[in-house]
Design a protein around this motif. Structure first.
Motif, PDB file in Angstrom:
ATOM      1  N   GLN A 123     -10.375 -34.450 -45.042  1.00 56.42           N
ATOM      2  CA  GLN A 123     -10.489 -35.788 -44.783  1.00 56.42           C
ATOM      3  C   GLN A 123      -9.221 -36.416 -44.140  1.00 56.42           C
ATOM      4  O   GLN A 123      -9.403 -37.298 -43.410  1.00 56.42           O
ATOM      5  N   THR A 124      -8.177 -36.084 -44.700  1.00 53.79           N
ATOM      6  CA  THR A 124      -6.810 -36.742 -44.177  1.00 53.79           C
ATOM      7  C   THR A 124      -6.610 -36.272 -42.874  1.00 53.79           C
ATOM      8  O   THR A 124      -6.472 -37.262 -41.863  1.00 53.79           O
ATOM      9  N   GLN A 153      -8.975 -38.298 -40.689  1.00 50.28           N
ATOM     10  CA  GLN A 153      -8.814 -39.848 -40.466  1.00 50.28           C
ATOM     11  C   GLN A 153      -7.446 -39.803 -39.525  1.00 50.28           C
ATOM     12  O   GLN A 153      -7.290 -40.745 -38.609  1.00 50.28           O
ATOM     13  N   LEU A 154      -6.501 -38.968 -39.484  1.00 48.47           N
ATOM     14  CA  LEU A 154      -5.378 -38.985 -38.580  1.00 48.47           C
ATOM     15  C   LEU A 154      -5.748 -38.886 -37.079  1.00 48.47           C
ATOM     16  O   LEU A 154      -5.252 -39.437 -36.345  1.00 48.47           O
ATOM     17  N   TYR A 201      -8.689 -45.031 -41.200  1.00 49.60           N
ATOM     18  CA  TYR A 201      -8.297 -44.378 -42.519  1.00 49.60           C
ATOM     19  C   TYR A 201      -9.160 -44.902 -43.433  1.00 49.60           C
ATOM     20  O   TYR A 201      -8.874 -44.688 -44.713  1.00 49.60           O
ATOM     21  N   GLU A 218      -8.606 -48.645 -47.269  1.00 50.38           N
ATOM     22  CA  GLU A 218      -8.172 -47.472 -46.945  1.00 50.38           C
ATOM     23  C   GLU A 218      -7.973 -46.546 -48.343  1.00 50.38           C
ATOM     24  O   GLU A 218      -8.101 -46.972 -49.230  1.00 50.38           O
ATOM     25  N   THR A 264      -3.994 -42.168 -46.703  1.00 49.66           N
ATOM     26  CA  THR A 264      -3.700 -41.672 -45.488  1.00 49.66           C
ATOM     27  C   THR A 264      -2.536 -42.458 -44.812  1.00 49.66           C
ATOM     28  O   THR A 264      -1.619 -41.805 -44.203  1.00 49.66           O
ATOM     29  N   ILE A 300       1.348 -41.684 -45.032  1.00 48.20           N
ATOM     30  CA  ILE A 300       2.004 -40.920 -43.906  1.00 48.20           C
ATOM     31  C   ILE A 300       2.626 -41.747 -42.851  1.00 48.20           C
ATOM     32  O   ILE A 300       3.776 -41.469 -42.739  1.00 48.20           O
TER      33      ILE A 300
END
Length: 293
Positions: A222-223, A226-227, A232, A282, A285, A288
Motif C-alpha cells: 500500500q505504501t 501511494q508513493l 497518501y 493520510e 506514507t 517518508i
C-alpha cells in the motif's frame, strides 16, 4: 556425471570467510571447477581437500578463470587484494558489502582495468546458502548481459534477483532492506521489553508477535502504491489523526512498565510533525517525505 562437470562454468572465489566458504562448497557440490584464494591459506587448503584448487596469490586465482567472484571484508579490501591482478577480460562479480557510491566507483575501477562488472548484495546468512527453501538470495546490479551470462552459475548457492543496470542499486537495495529489518527488530525489542517483567512466557508472546508482523507486512505494498500515485489517502483504514491520538497510550504504557520509549519516540515525533502539516486523513506514507528533507 563427468560430462555435466565439464560443462559447468569454472569459478574463481576470493575470500573464504563464513559466507565465502559456504558459497565455495555449494559450487563444488554442484560440480563447478573452483579456484580459491584467502589471506589465511589454511581456509583455502581445507577446501582443496574437497576438490578446489588453492591458488598461492589472488593474482594467480584471477588468472585461472574468467568468472571471478569476490567476497571480502570491505571495499578497501577489494582494491588491495586485486591490486596486482590482471583483470583484462574478466567477469568480476563483487559480493563484498559496500555503499552504493563505493559500488559505482568500483564498477568504474573495474572497467578501467578491462573487466566487466556486477555488484551483489547478499540477502542471506551462511546457513541459508545451498538451502533453496531457506529463501536466501543475492541482489545483483550492473551489466544485464553479464548477469544473464552467469545467472545459472550465480544461482547455484542462493537465488538471484537483478535490480538494475546502475551498479550501486544492489548495495542500495541491500541497505534499504536491512534497514527495514532493523526497524522491525527495534519494534520487537520494545515489545519484548514491555512484557519482560510480567508473568508472560516470551515464547508464547513471540508466536503472537510473529503472526502480527506477518499480518502487517503487506502494508508495504500500500505504501508503494501511494508513493507511485502521490495520493497518501488511498486505501487508508487507520488515518494519521487517529494514530497520533493513540501515541499517549503507547508512551504511558512504556512508562508504567518501566521501559524506555527511545526506540519508538523518533517515529512518533515524525507522525506528529506530519499531522501538524494538515495531513490527518493520510496514512503513514507522508513520514517518508519528512525523512527526505
Amino acid at each position: 556425471m563427468a560430462h555435466d562437470t565439464v560443462e559447468k562454468t569454472p569459478v574463481t572465489l576470493l575470500g573464504l570467510g563464513a559466507m565465502g566458504t559456504a558459497l565455495a562448497r555449494t559450487w563444488l557440490a554442484a560440480g563447478h571447477p573452483l579456484t580459491v584464494w584467502n589471506r589465511t591459506p589454511a581456509r583455502a587448503t581445507a577446501l582443496a581437500s574437497e576438490g578446489a584448487v588453492a591458488a598461492d596469490t589472488a593474482a594467480e586465482a584471477v588468472a585461472a578463470n574468467t568468472l571471478v567472484v569476490v567476497c571480502l571484508l570491505d571495499d578497501a579490501s577489494v582494491g588491495d587484494v586485486l591490486a596486482d591482478a590482471d583483470l583484462t577480460g574478466r567477469d568480476l562479480v563483487n559480493l563484498t558489502t559496500s555503499t552504493p557510491a563505493q559500488a559505482r566507483a568500483r564498477a568504474e575501477w573495474a572497467r578501467e582495468r578491462g573487466a566487466r562488472y556486477l555488484d551483489g548484495g547478499i540477502m542471506a546468512v551462511p546457513v541459508m546458502v545451498g538451502v533453496p527453501e531457506a529463501g536466501g538470495h543475492i541482489l545483483y546490479s550492473g551489466s544485464p548481459e553479464l548477469f544473464e551470462r552467469h545467472r545459472r552459475t550465480l544461482g547455484v548457492p542462493v537465488g538471484t534477483t537483478y535490480v538494475g543496470e546502475d551498479a550501486g542499486f544492489a548495495a542500495l537495495h541491500d541497505v534499504a532492506l536491512l534497514s527495514a529489518m532493523y526497524g522491525m527488530f527495534a519494534g520487537s525489542a520494545h515489545a519484548f521489553a514491555l512484557i519482560r517483567k510480567e508473568d508472560i512466557d516470551p515464547a508464547a508472546f513471540a508466536s503472537l508477535l510473529g503472526d502480527w508482523l506477518t499480518a502487517m507486512a503487506p502494508a508495504v505494498h500500500q505504501t508503494a502504491g501511494q508513493l507511485r500515485s502521490g495520493d497518501y489517502t488511498e486505501g487508508v483504514v487507520s488515518h494519521l489523526g487517529m494514530q497520533v491520538a493513540g501515541i499517549p497510550t503507547f508512551l504511558s504504557t512504556a512508562e508504567q512498565q518501566g521501559v524506555s520509549a527511545e526506540l519508538l519516540s523518533p517515529y512518533f515525533e515524525l507522525m506528529r510533525r506530519r499531522l501538524a502539516e494538515g495531513s490527518g486523513e493520510e496514512g503513514l506514507t507522508g513520514v517518508i517525505d519528512l525523512l527526505l528533507r
